[in-house]
Write a protein that holds these residues in place. Structure first.
Motif, PDB file in Angstrom:
ATOM      1  N   THR A 283     -17.817   6.950  -3.131  1.00 19.12           N
ATOM      2  CA  THR A 283     -16.745   7.765  -3.705  1.00 19.12           C
ATOM      3  C   THR A 283     -16.650   9.124  -3.023  1.00 19.12           C
ATOM      4  OG1 THR A 283     -18.205   8.565  -5.450  1.00 19.12           O
ATOM      5  CG2 THR A 283     -16.842   6.673  -5.963  1.00 19.12           C
ATOM      6  N   MET A 284     -17.713   9.547  -2.381  1.00 19.54           N
ATOM      7  CA  MET A 284     -17.714  10.841  -1.707  1.00 19.54           C
ATOM      8  C   MET A 284     -17.094  10.767  -0.309  1.00 19.54           C
ATOM      9  SD  MET A 284     -19.175  13.083  -3.719  1.00 19.54           S
ATOM     10  CE  MET A 284     -19.969  14.321  -2.702  1.00 19.54           C
ATOM     11  N   TYR A 285     -16.935   9.568   0.239  1.00 14.06           N
ATOM     12  CA  TYR A 285     -16.390   9.474   1.588  1.00 14.06           C
ATOM     13  C   TYR A 285     -14.954   9.979   1.661  1.00 14.06           C
ATOM     14  CZ  TYR A 285     -20.477   7.242   3.460  1.00 14.06           C
ATOM     15  OH  TYR A 285     -21.751   7.002   3.873  1.00 14.06           O
ATOM     16  N   GLY A 286     -14.221   9.868   0.584  1.00 13.95           N
ATOM     17  CA  GLY A 286     -12.875  10.430   0.551  1.00 13.95           C
ATOM     18  C   GLY A 286     -12.888  11.931   0.743  1.00 13.95           C
ATOM     19  N   LEU A 287     -13.888  12.587   0.174  1.00 13.91           N
ATOM     20  CA  LEU A 287     -14.020  14.024   0.353  1.00 13.91           C
ATOM     21  C   LEU A 287     -14.301  14.372   1.813  1.00 13.91           C
ATOM     22  CD1 LEU A 287     -16.111  14.935  -2.801  1.00 13.91           C
ATOM     23  CD2 LEU A 287     -13.739  15.514  -2.353  1.00 13.91           C
ATOM     24  N   LEU A 288     -15.193  13.625   2.421  1.00 14.42           N
ATOM     25  CA  LEU A 288     -15.476  13.870   3.836  1.00 14.42           C
ATOM     26  C   LEU A 288     -14.242  13.628   4.692  1.00 14.42           C
ATOM     27  CD1 LEU A 288     -19.042  12.395   4.407  1.00 14.42           C
ATOM     28  CD2 LEU A 288     -18.356  14.779   4.230  1.00 14.42           C
ATOM     29  N   ALA A 289     -13.497  12.588   4.365  1.00 16.54           N
ATOM     30  CA  ALA A 289     -12.274  12.306   5.106  1.00 16.54           C
ATOM     31  C   ALA A 289     -11.293  13.463   4.966  1.00 16.54           C
ATOM     32  CB  ALA A 289     -11.648  11.000   4.615  1.00 16.54           C
ATOM     33  N   ALA A 290     -11.208  14.027   3.771  1.00 12.74           N
ATOM     34  CA  ALA A 290     -10.293  15.140   3.547  1.00 12.74           C
ATOM     35  C   ALA A 290     -10.694  16.362   4.357  1.00 12.74           C
ATOM     36  CB  ALA A 290     -10.245  15.486   2.066  1.00 12.74           C
ATOM     37  N   VAL A 291     -11.969  16.673   4.369  1.00 10.37           N
ATOM     38  CA  VAL A 291     -12.437  17.823   5.129  1.00 10.37           C
ATOM     39  C   VAL A 291     -12.159  17.616   6.612  1.00 10.37           C
ATOM     40  CG1 VAL A 291     -14.504  19.086   5.835  1.00 10.37           C
ATOM     41  CG2 VAL A 291     -14.181  18.481   3.441  1.00 10.37           C
TER      42      VAL A 291
ATOM     43  N   LEU B 159       0.827  -1.194   0.000  1.00 12.69           N
ATOM     44  CA  LEU B 159       0.000   0.000   0.000  1.00 12.69           C
ATOM     45  C   LEU B 159       0.868   1.253   0.000  1.00 12.69           C
ATOM     46  CD1 LEU B 159      -3.234   0.695   1.863  1.00 12.69           C
ATOM     47  CD2 LEU B 159      -1.365   2.298   2.113  1.00 12.69           C
ATOM     48  N   LEU B 160       1.921   1.241   0.844  1.00 10.28           N
ATOM     49  CA  LEU B 160       2.800   2.409   0.935  1.00 10.28           C
ATOM     50  C   LEU B 160       3.547   2.692  -0.367  1.00 10.28           C
ATOM     51  CD1 LEU B 160       4.219   1.895   4.541  1.00 10.28           C
ATOM     52  CD2 LEU B 160       2.559   3.620   3.788  1.00 10.28           C
ATOM     53  N   HIS B 161       3.723   1.668  -1.186  1.00 10.62           N
ATOM     54  CA  HIS B 161       4.336   1.874  -2.504  1.00 10.62           C
ATOM     55  C   HIS B 161       3.499   2.844  -3.334  1.00 10.62           C
ATOM     56  CE1 HIS B 161       6.290   1.023  -6.318  1.00 10.62           C
ATOM     57  NE2 HIS B 161       5.101   0.754  -6.827  1.00 10.62           N
ATOM     58  N   TYR B 162       2.191   2.705  -3.268  1.00 14.58           N
ATOM     59  CA  TYR B 162       1.294   3.560  -4.050  1.00 14.58           C
ATOM     60  C   TYR B 162       0.893   4.824  -3.302  1.00 14.58           C
ATOM     61  CZ  TYR B 162       0.816  -0.500  -7.054  1.00 14.58           C
ATOM     62  OH  TYR B 162       1.066  -1.541  -7.899  1.00 14.58           O
ATOM     63  N   TYR B 163       0.692   4.696  -1.995  1.00 17.87           N
ATOM     64  CA  TYR B 163       0.223   5.807  -1.166  1.00 17.87           C
ATOM     65  C   TYR B 163       1.070   5.859   0.101  1.00 17.87           C
ATOM     66  CZ  TYR B 163      -3.639   5.377  -4.376  1.00 17.87           C
ATOM     67  OH  TYR B 163      -4.392   5.303  -5.535  1.00 17.87           O
ATOM     68  N   PRO B 164       2.149   6.663   0.101  1.00 17.63           N
ATOM     69  CA  PRO B 164       3.107   6.657   1.203  1.00 17.63           C
ATOM     70  C   PRO B 164       2.595   7.251   2.519  1.00 17.63           C
ATOM     71  CG  PRO B 164       3.900   8.007  -0.640  1.00 17.63           C
ATOM     72  CD  PRO B 164       2.592   7.449  -1.037  1.00 17.63           C
ATOM     73  N   SER B 165       1.400   7.809   2.524  1.00 16.40           N
ATOM     74  CA  SER B 165       0.839   8.346   3.767  1.00 16.40           C
ATOM     75  C   SER B 165      -0.684   8.332   3.673  1.00 16.40           C
ATOM     76  CB  SER B 165       1.329   9.780   4.008  1.00 16.40           C
ATOM     77  OG  SER B 165       0.756  10.649   3.048  1.00 16.40           O
ATOM     78  N   LYS B 166      -1.304   8.520   4.810  1.00 22.84           N
ATOM     79  CA  LYS B 166      -2.765   8.588   4.848  1.00 22.84           C
ATOM     80  C   LYS B 166      -3.263   9.765   4.005  1.00 22.84           C
ATOM     81  CE  LYS B 166      -6.424   8.247   8.303  1.00 22.84           C
ATOM     82  NZ  LYS B 166      -6.670   8.192   9.753  1.00 22.84           N
ATOM     83  N   ASP B 167      -2.581  10.906   4.103  1.00 24.98           N
ATOM     84  CA  ASP B 167      -2.971  12.063   3.297  1.00 24.98           C
ATOM     85  C   ASP B 167      -2.870  11.770   1.799  1.00 24.98           C
ATOM     86  OD1 ASP B 167      -3.630  13.605   5.469  1.00 24.98           O
ATOM     87  OD2 ASP B 167      -1.868  14.920   5.345  1.00 24.98           O
ATOM     88  N   LYS B 168      -1.823  11.045   1.388  1.00 19.62           N
ATOM     89  CA  LYS B 168      -1.674  10.697  -0.031  1.00 19.62           C
ATOM     90  C   LYS B 168      -2.806   9.765  -0.477  1.00 19.62           C
ATOM     91  CE  LYS B 168       2.373  12.645  -0.887  1.00 19.62           C
ATOM     92  NZ  LYS B 168       2.489  13.856  -1.651  1.00 19.62           N
ATOM     93  N   LEU B 169      -3.214   8.874   0.399  1.00 18.14           N
ATOM     94  CA  LEU B 169      -4.326   7.972   0.076  1.00 18.14           C
ATOM     95  C   LEU B 169      -5.624   8.765  -0.055  1.00 18.14           C
ATOM     96  CD1 LEU B 169      -5.571   5.227  -0.456  1.00 18.14           C
ATOM     97  CD2 LEU B 169      -5.565   4.813   2.014  1.00 18.14           C
ATOM     98  N   ILE B 170      -5.856   9.673   0.870  1.00 18.50           N
ATOM     99  CA  ILE B 170      -7.064  10.505   0.782  1.00 18.50           C
ATOM    100  C   ILE B 170      -7.029  11.348  -0.487  1.00 18.50           C
ATOM    101  CG2 ILE B 170      -8.329  12.414   1.853  1.00 18.50           C
ATOM    102  CD1 ILE B 170      -7.455  11.219   4.587  1.00 18.50           C
ATOM    103  N   LYS B 171      -5.872  11.891  -0.810  1.00 17.47           N
ATOM    104  CA  LYS B 171      -5.743  12.665  -2.055  1.00 17.47           C
ATOM    105  C   LYS B 171      -6.029  11.769  -3.259  1.00 17.47           C
ATOM    106  CE  LYS B 171      -2.810  15.880  -4.512  1.00 17.47           C
ATOM    107  NZ  LYS B 171      -1.498  16.483  -4.646  1.00 17.47           N
ATOM    108  N   GLY B 172      -5.580  10.526  -3.202  1.00 15.44           N
ATOM    109  CA  GLY B 172      -5.883   9.571  -4.276  1.00 15.44           C
ATOM    110  C   GLY B 172      -7.372   9.324  -4.405  1.00 15.44           C
ATOM    111  N   LEU B 173      -8.068   9.222  -3.266  1.00 21.13           N
ATOM    112  CA  LEU B 173      -9.520   9.051  -3.287  1.00 21.13           C
ATOM    113  C   LEU B 173     -10.195  10.247  -3.956  1.00 21.13           C
ATOM    114  CD1 LEU B 173     -10.100   7.722   0.344  1.00 21.13           C
ATOM    115  CD2 LEU B 173     -10.429   6.428  -1.769  1.00 21.13           C
ATOM    116  N   ILE B 174      -9.729  11.421  -3.613  1.00 20.89           N
ATOM    117  CA  ILE B 174     -10.313  12.645  -4.167  1.00 20.89           C
ATOM    118  C   ILE B 174     -10.051  12.738  -5.665  1.00 20.89           C
ATOM    119  CG2 ILE B 174     -10.132  15.163  -4.136  1.00 20.89           C
ATOM    120  CD1 ILE B 174      -9.562  14.816  -1.062  1.00 20.89           C
TER     121      ILE B 174
END
Length: 179
Positions: A100-108, A41-56
């Motif tokens: 698909t919108m839950y990533g947006l809520l997570a980001a906020v 997972l960290l290979h593609y998304y090195p942090s939680k913020d990067k994963l959330i940004k990927g969702l967005i």
């Protein structure tokens, strides 16, 4: 068609947020659900913020592709196809896939800076609808669509399906008046 590891991670991240809430949204939990190691997972998304940004970013690509597909399938004899396609997809999104919108809520909830890709895309969309003869009404229509989508996402939807269809049809009629 087989889904890529990256796509599977995004799908499972949305599910973890939707099913277990933001508090249980950890990289470990997402890796487990996606069937990959945490290192994978960290290979593609090195942090939680990067994963959330990927969702967005995935959300933006998905909604834009759906609007474009709907727009391309419409008759090209009118100039308001994009706004009407946008209305259709906002309402269809409410019915089909709210995760698909839950990533947006997570980001906020975690870091508003992660919403930058959404803000940039919305500027592009508002430029498109701003070219109408009534740009303010076009913006109001867009915000009405947002309201329906977020009400559904937050579980605040109180309208029966036939009322939502009537709302969508009325917004489409208003959109036609904008051009």
């Amino acid at each position: 068609m087989d889904m890529t590891v990256k796509e599977r991670i995004l799908i499972e991240a949305n599910k973890v947020i939707a099913e277990k809430g933001l508090n249980r949204f950890t990289l470990e939990e997402v890796a487990k659900e996606a069937g990959v190691s945490k290192g994978g997972l960290l290979h593609y998304y090195p942090s939680k913020d990067k994963l959330i940004k990927g969702l967005i970013e995935n959300y933006i690509v998905t909604i834009e592709a759906k609007v474009s597909e709907t727009d391309n399938n419409r008759s090209k004899d009118t100039s308001h196809n994009w706004l009407i396609s946008f209305i259709h997809e906002q309402f269809n999104q409410c019915k089909i896939d709210s995760t698909t919108m839950y990533g947006l809520l997570a980001a906020v909830a975690s870091n508003q800076e992660l919403l930058e890709p959404v803000l940039e895309k919305r500027k592009e969309w508002f430029e498109k609808i701003g070219k109408s003869k009534d740009p303010i009404l076009s913006i109001v229509i867009s915000f009405a669509c947002d309201g329906i989508a977020f009400s559904n996402l937050l579980g605040l939807e109180v309208f029966p399906e036939d009322t939502k269809v009537k709302i969508m049809n009325r917004l489409i009629e208003l959109a036609k008046d904008c051009y």
